[in-house]
Design an enzyme around this catalytic site. Structure first.
Site, PDB file in Angstrom:
ATOM      1  N   LYS A  38      41.450  48.200  37.622  1.00 18.80           N
ATOM      2  CA  LYS A  38      40.635  48.349  38.840  1.00 18.80           C
ATOM      3  C   LYS A  38      41.012  49.644  39.560  1.00 18.80           C
ATOM      4  O   LYS A  38      40.156  50.412  39.986  1.00 18.80           O
ATOM      5  CB  LYS A  38      40.838  47.152  39.778  1.00 18.80           C
ATOM      6  N   GLN A  80      44.211  39.716  44.386  1.00 23.94           N
ATOM      7  CA  GLN A  80      44.102  39.260  42.997  1.00 23.94           C
ATOM      8  C   GLN A  80      44.504  37.787  42.881  1.00 23.94           C
ATOM      9  O   GLN A  80      45.584  37.400  43.323  1.00 23.94           O
ATOM     10  CB  GLN A  80      45.007  40.144  42.110  1.00 23.94           C
ATOM     11  N   ASP A  88      35.141  40.813  47.014  1.00 30.18           N
ATOM     12  CA  ASP A  88      35.028  39.765  45.994  1.00 30.18           C
ATOM     13  C   ASP A  88      33.957  38.734  46.380  1.00 30.18           C
ATOM     14  O   ASP A  88      33.537  37.933  45.552  1.00 30.18           O
ATOM     15  CB  ASP A  88      36.372  39.020  45.859  1.00 30.18           C
TER      16      ASP A  88
END
Ligand code: NAD
Length: 296
Positions: free
Chosen positions: A54, A98, A121
């Site tokens: 990422k 994460q 997200d």
């Protein structure tokens, strides 16, 4: 019928190039560089790989990447304090924590402490509610990537019968909401669904997000249907490690009109959509028009 392969790797490269162009414009015309902060708690090897890739792709499209690596024993208080700092940092437009988090940390509490406008997200309860009521929100990256591929392939999805297999909060449910938003007739199937083969056989669009290797055989697929395979399953075959999806690719490709492969289908689109969401967040934060074709 032999299915057209929907090449997610090539499509994701196109999305990243679009993001990079828009980032360059944003820098030149507005002096803004979008920034993505990624928070990793602990040393889970798969999470470390995701976070690294990422960060690399964020920099490749011209954005700033801020990585925060915390030990596995980090307290909830310290993690929440970091998120609060990032929420208040104007250089940070997107925040991603994460998952999974170590067991002593409350994932819902942590995710819901992110500023919804920076929740790239799309997991914050406010974004879930906004998506569910058809309002502007941050959309979870994997379903957004699936939607982009479907729109690219079909143009309009209006009136199509779609079946989503899987009802998770990160894939199945938001995918169903997005398909509904594009005027599909949507069925969500799951582990308790009666006669799953019959349900799948009615679908013009099948999105499989289960996590069971090759559980959908070709004879469940309606002739000409579009199959989006979200599953990523590691299996051993002929003494070799292999990645396979939730759909039996070989038999499904004989009946489908179009199908995504695994690997090289949905997977690459997820990170591309994370970058697209970060760009969208940066535009919204500065009252600028949203990038075209990169949002739901
Ligand atoms: P999850 O375990 O949270 O949810 C799985 C869903 O499948 C559940 O809702 C369950 O009801 C349903 N299910 C289980 N067994 C079933 C059965 N026999 N028949 C019908 N439905 C059944 O999983 P998830 O997080 O949604 O992920 C699903 C898959 O997608 C996994 O393989 C995961 O690795 C993959 N995934 C890929 C990406 C990507 O970027 N490509 C992103 C997220 C998840």
């Amino acid at each position: 019928m032999v299915a057209q392969v929907i090449d997610g790797k090539a499509f994701a490269a196109k999305v990243r190039a679009q993001v990079a162009d828009q980032v360059a414009k944003l820098k030149e015309e507005n002096g803004i560089t979008p920034g993505l902060a990624v928070v990793l708690v602990g040393e889970d090897p798969a999470s470390q790989v995701y976070v690294r890739s990422k960060g690399k792709m964020t920099v490749e499209v011209g954005m700033n990447s801020y990585e925060h690596k915390l030990d596995a024993e980090t307290s909830e208080e310290d993690l929440l304090a970091l998120i609060d700092k990032l929420n208040n940092d104007p250089a940070v437009h997107g925040i991603l924590v994460q998952l999974p988090l170590p067991k002593h940390l409350n994932e819902d509490l942590v995710i819901n402490s992110i500023d919804p406008a920076k929740d790239v997200d799309g997991f914050h309860i406010s974004n879930v509610g906004l998506l569910g009521t058809g309002q502007k929100s941050m959309v979870p990256c994997t379903p957004l990537g699936c939607l982009m591929m479907l729109r690219d392939h079909h143009g309009s999805l209006s009136g199509m019968d779609a079946v989503v297999i899987g009802r998770s909060n990160i894939v199945g449910k938001p995918m169903a909401q997005l398909l509904l938003g594009d005027s599909c007739t949507v069925t969500i199937a799951h582990s308790r669904t009666k006669d799953l083969p019959d349900v799948v056989r009615r679908a013009d669009i099948v999105v499989a997000a289960v996590g069971r290797p090759e559980m959908v055989p070709g004879d469940w697929i309606k002739e000409g249907a579009t199959v989006i395979d979200v599953g990523i399953n590691r299996i051993e075959r002929d003494g070799k490690n292999k990645l396979v999806g939730d759909v039996d690719y070989a038999s499904a490709a004989e009946r489908a009109g179009a199908i995504t492969p695994v690997p090289g289908g949905v997977g690459p689109m997820t990170i591309a959509c994370l970058l697209a969401n970060t760009l969208t967040a940066a535009c919204r934060a500065n009252g600028l028009p949203e990038p075209e074709g990169l949002t739901a």
